[in-house]
Design a protein around this motif. Structure first.
Motif, PDB file in Angstrom:
ATOM      1  N   GLN A   1      46.386  41.277  26.840  1.00 38.26           N
ATOM      2  CA  GLN A   1      45.625  40.320  27.787  1.00 38.26           C
ATOM      3  C   GLN A   1      45.267  41.033  29.011  1.00 38.26           C
ATOM      4  N   GLY A   2      44.764  40.503  29.953  1.00 38.62           N
ATOM      5  CA  GLY A   2      44.385  41.147  31.206  1.00 38.62           C
ATOM      6  C   GLY A   2      43.276  40.540  31.890  1.00 38.62           C
ATOM      7  N   PHE A   3      43.019  40.629  33.092  1.00 37.43           N
ATOM      8  CA  PHE A   3      41.631  40.312  33.471  1.00 37.43           C
ATOM      9  C   PHE A   3      40.584  41.166  33.228  1.00 37.43           C
ATOM     10  N   ARG A   4      39.432  40.416  32.742  1.00 32.03           N
ATOM     11  CA  ARG A   4      38.290  41.440  32.444  1.00 32.03           C
ATOM     12  C   ARG A   4      37.230  41.097  33.705  1.00 32.03           C
TER      13      ARG A   4
END
Lengths: 335, 335
Positions: free
Chosen positions: A332-335
């Motif tokens: 995951q991670g911010f986009r």
């Protein structure tokens, strides 16, 4: 009281008056151009974390005191994830007009409570006006003996994969708070229905960094081969550890620690509790690896579960359900 | 390229690939939960600074590379103001959708240029999505021998008050950039008229922290009795120093170093250049005090002017015009 009545320097004084230094290494705290920390033969650990209103927190349901506590905890957790102990903290605040002096007092009450519980000194910061809500940045300085420092990169095939506490609770707490906010927005007379869900709400609003595990490991003479804190979710953070150690992993789905309240809320919301544990994030638990030979020591570390083992890199990072095919972990991670 | 195409972890990798560590004390940089810095017998200095779009910078006229350079410089300046040398830097970024990967590359180009020029290592950070423009937080770790550390609190009556470089230029540069922005907003075909004003514009967009003065002082065997960097303006920062040293000050108006371009722009704008020097801020020069006995050493420190002297606290902090009554210094700060 309006912050404008105090002014920037009045606000800084007010914060400084509440701070007492407790670490001998904290030579000078708030009030100069930089904090001064005594030198020693240990390594210093330095980490920084940014929390933005509307992205990382929603003040509709996030009390300022909890927010301060959590912001500090997010920073401390990074230091524990290196097997170090946090010692000094500096806090930057961007404050818009909607906040009163009392709001900022509450925020620092939370920060200072976290500091007291973790033996950390608030030694400086920066305060600024903001046009758009609250911005908090926390930088933490910690220390560790060089030979005990736990990087993300030291895991070896056959190592045990361990995790502290339980996972997914904070994310289910967040979903519950968001649900109750939606109810409140359509009916301002509706009271939030949080009774019976205190555990998951607390896990989101007031996480506890895993200090006791680090202390227990020192007591037991155990140094992890690799360690990371779980902030993005078990999947992402396991993948970070695998990539930086150049190894693969097998996690066993039925070994992942998930609290009963997390399962209950997931069921109520028709959500998969395992997904919350894998991808929810905000857990601030520690994920670490130990040589297989230390298996007997795990019971001395407190609330720690063995959830899998490290494999050769070509075998990939997979999660194995009790009856079924292994599934690749997803980042995951911010986009 | 859209940042979404890279994702958070791709963006971090991209940044990490451009960083080379140069200080032996920087044991581990970007890529773990915290940076690891080797212990030594010197004191560590820790500072943090927050820069918010719309408050501290306007991207209409602030190139990203300059902004990165300035953000780093703001942090380094705090370390120099303790008579220390900056060694490690961590950067937090909150990035809204309007920014491309190339924008962030440019920002880091500026940060890394500043690091190269000042011998500093970028060792970590935090990147996050933002709803509202760009947020930058810079935390810097520096070091200093304990006996050379210059606090704000050591000034004594009869000490000389010294300042590096010249003051007020950055503020006149800001006023010019704001004027040209207004012209541009009413007539999109108007080109900004900055020719002949490069010095003041540069002083605002690309300030240089006073590293050479700190090195010259070491060379000359001089340690200031007190020191602060001028970020809020000479008045405010002189008052900080006076308050923390429990002394008063006499500044001589005609001794305050002001560049010709600053005077010229002030005249063109019908603004008082001395007011820009006293209250403009953003100078990132050093204000420090030396024992009177070191008067002969001042010439060895590079571009340093003696602008006054410290007096007993009951005499207050005043500025003395060439022909006229002393005037009390006034503090600034955000409200």
């Amino acid at each position: 009281m309006q912050i404008g009545e105090l002014g920037e320097f009045g606000l800084i004084d007010r914060i400084a008056q509440r701070v007492q230094l407790r670490n001998p290494s904290s030579l000078t705290g708030i009030g100069d151009d930089a904090a001064v920390v005594a030198g020693n033969e240990k390594s210093s650990l330095l980490t920084t974390d940014l929390l933005l209103e509307g992205v990382h927190f929603d003040l509709t349901y996030f009390p300022m005191k909890h927010l301060g506590y959590k912001a500090a905890m997010v920073g401390f957790s990074d230091i524990y994830a290196m097997n170090g102990l946090p010692k000094q903290l500096v806090v930057s605040l961007g404050i818009s007009k909607k906040f009163s002096v009392e709001n900022i007092d509450e925020l620092y009450e939370g920060i200072l409570l976290a500091c007291t519980q973790h033996g950390v000194d608030l030694v400086g910061g920066d305060t600024s006006a903001s046009l758009t809500g609250l911005t908090i940045n926390v930088s933490v300085l910690g220390e560790c003996e060089p030979e005990k420092t736990a990087y993300r990169s030291g895991a070896k095939p056959t190592d045990l994969i361990c995790v502290t506490g339980d996972l997914g609770a904070a994310y289910m707490g967040l979903l519950l708070l968001e649900r109750e906010k939606t109810v409140f927005e359509t009916n301002a007379n509706a009271a939030p229905q949080l009774a019976g869900h205190e555990y998951i709400v607390q896990r989101y609003l007031k996480p506890e960094a895993a200090r006791s595990t680090v202390l227990n490991m020192r007591e037991a003479g155990v140094t992890p081969t690799a360690m990371i804190d779980i902030s993005d979710g078990l999947s992402s953070d396991m993948l970070h550890l695998c990539r930086q150690s150049n190894v693969g992993a097998r996690l066993y789905l039925d070994k992942i620690p998930i609290a009963k309240q997390t399962f209950d809320m997931a069921e109520e919301m028709n959500f998969d509790a395992v997904t919350a544990a894998l991808n929810g994030g905000d857990d601030y638990e520690l994920l670490f690896t130990l040589p297989l030979s230390l298996h007997e020591k795990v019971k001395d570390l407190g609330r720690v579960d063995v959830i899998g083992h490290i494999v050769e890199p070509e075998n990939g990072a997979m999660i194995v359900p009790p009856n079924g095919e292994p599934v690749a972990l997803q980042a995951q991670g911010f986009r």
